[in-house]
Design an enzyme around this catalytic site. Structure first.
Site, mmCIF file in Angstrom:
data_model
loop_
_atom_site.group_PDB
_atom_site.id
_atom_site.type_symbol
_atom_site.label_atom_id
_atom_site.label_comp_id
_atom_site.label_asym_id
_atom_site.label_seq_id
_atom_site.Cartn_x
_atom_site.Cartn_y
_atom_site.Cartn_z
ATOM 1 N N HIS A 155 0.831 -1.203 0.000
ATOM 2 C CA HIS A 155 0.000 0.000 0.000
ATOM 3 C C HIS A 155 0.870 1.260 0.000
ATOM 4 O O HIS A 155 1.775 1.378 0.811
ATOM 5 C CB HIS A 155 -0.907 -0.009 1.229
ATOM 6 C CG HIS A 155 -1.709 1.227 1.384
ATOM 7 N ND1 HIS A 155 -1.565 2.049 2.457
ATOM 8 C CD2 HIS A 155 -2.643 1.784 0.581
ATOM 9 C CE1 HIS A 155 -2.395 3.072 2.328
ATOM 10 N NE2 HIS A 155 -3.057 2.930 1.203
ATOM 11 N N ASP A 190 -4.908 3.526 -4.728
ATOM 12 C CA ASP A 190 -4.986 3.977 -3.342
ATOM 13 C C ASP A 190 -6.247 4.819 -3.128
ATOM 14 O O ASP A 190 -6.488 5.782 -3.857
ATOM 15 C CB ASP A 190 -3.736 4.794 -3.016
ATOM 16 C CG ASP A 190 -3.497 4.934 -1.534
ATOM 17 O OD1 ASP A 190 -4.458 4.827 -0.747
ATOM 18 O OD2 ASP A 190 -2.335 5.165 -1.148
ATOM 19 N N TYR A 213 9.772 13.226 -12.824
ATOM 20 C CA TYR A 213 11.019 12.455 -12.876
ATOM 21 C C TYR A 213 11.544 12.169 -11.473
ATOM 22 O O TYR A 213 11.985 11.057 -11.178
ATOM 23 C CB TYR A 213 12.105 13.204 -13.661
ATOM 24 C CG TYR A 213 11.873 13.284 -15.147
ATOM 25 C CD1 TYR A 213 11.472 12.176 -15.892
ATOM 26 C CD2 TYR A 213 12.088 14.470 -15.829
ATOM 27 C CE1 TYR A 213 11.276 12.257 -17.258
ATOM 28 C CE2 TYR A 213 11.900 14.564 -17.197
ATOM 29 C CZ TYR A 213 11.492 13.456 -17.911
ATOM 30 O OH TYR A 213 11.301 13.537 -19.261
#
Length: 146
Positions: A22, A66, A116
């Site tokens: 998670h 999530d 990035y």
């Protein structure tokens, strides 16, 4: 072989998806994304013959997003002044609606260089052969419930 597993998902990718917990993040990268350098401290899975939409669809069959964050699905934001269109984002919206009841509300954007930086700490990067520009996705894993 296993029943019910999308054939697109390799044993290596299945292992990674299973290992993730998670809150862990995975990047589905387009063909221009510097997957090997950004993912050098993590796991890079090559899927050069496939596009981001088909990989996204296969991953989301097994991977819950999530629910404890508003936007567990992040896109790389188009640089200001870059005249690039992103029609692939509409395809992503269609895919996400089939796998998460929140639909496109789970989608957010992250500034390119911040994307990035966040990708460097992702659990894994899937390097696809996607030719669309700004087609990079970062997914945050949720809790698997039965």
């Amino acid at each position: 072989m296993l029943k019910g597993i999308p054939k697109l998902l390799s044993p290596e990718l299945l292992k990674v998806l299973c290992e993730m917990g998670h809150g862990d993040r995975i990047v589905i990268a387009d063909g221009n994304f510097p997957a090997e350098s950004v993912g050098k401290d993590g796991i890079v899975i090559r899927m050069d013959g496939h596009g981001t939409c088909e990989v996204l669809e296969a991953v989301l069959q097994l991977f819950p997003l999530d629910t404890y964050v508003e936007q567990p699905f992040k896109l790389m934001q188009v640089m200001e002044g870059d005249p690039v269109e992103t029609p692939i984002w509409e395809k992503y919206k269609d895919v996400i609606k089939r796998f998460d009841e929140r639909g496109e509300r789970v989608m957010g954007e992250v500034e390119r260089f911040e994307f990035y930086e966040q990708a460097r700490t992702a659990y894994a990067v899937i390097a696809t052969g996607e030719e669309a520009l700004y087609a990079n996705i970062m997914l945050q894993k949720g809790v698997v419930t039965m």
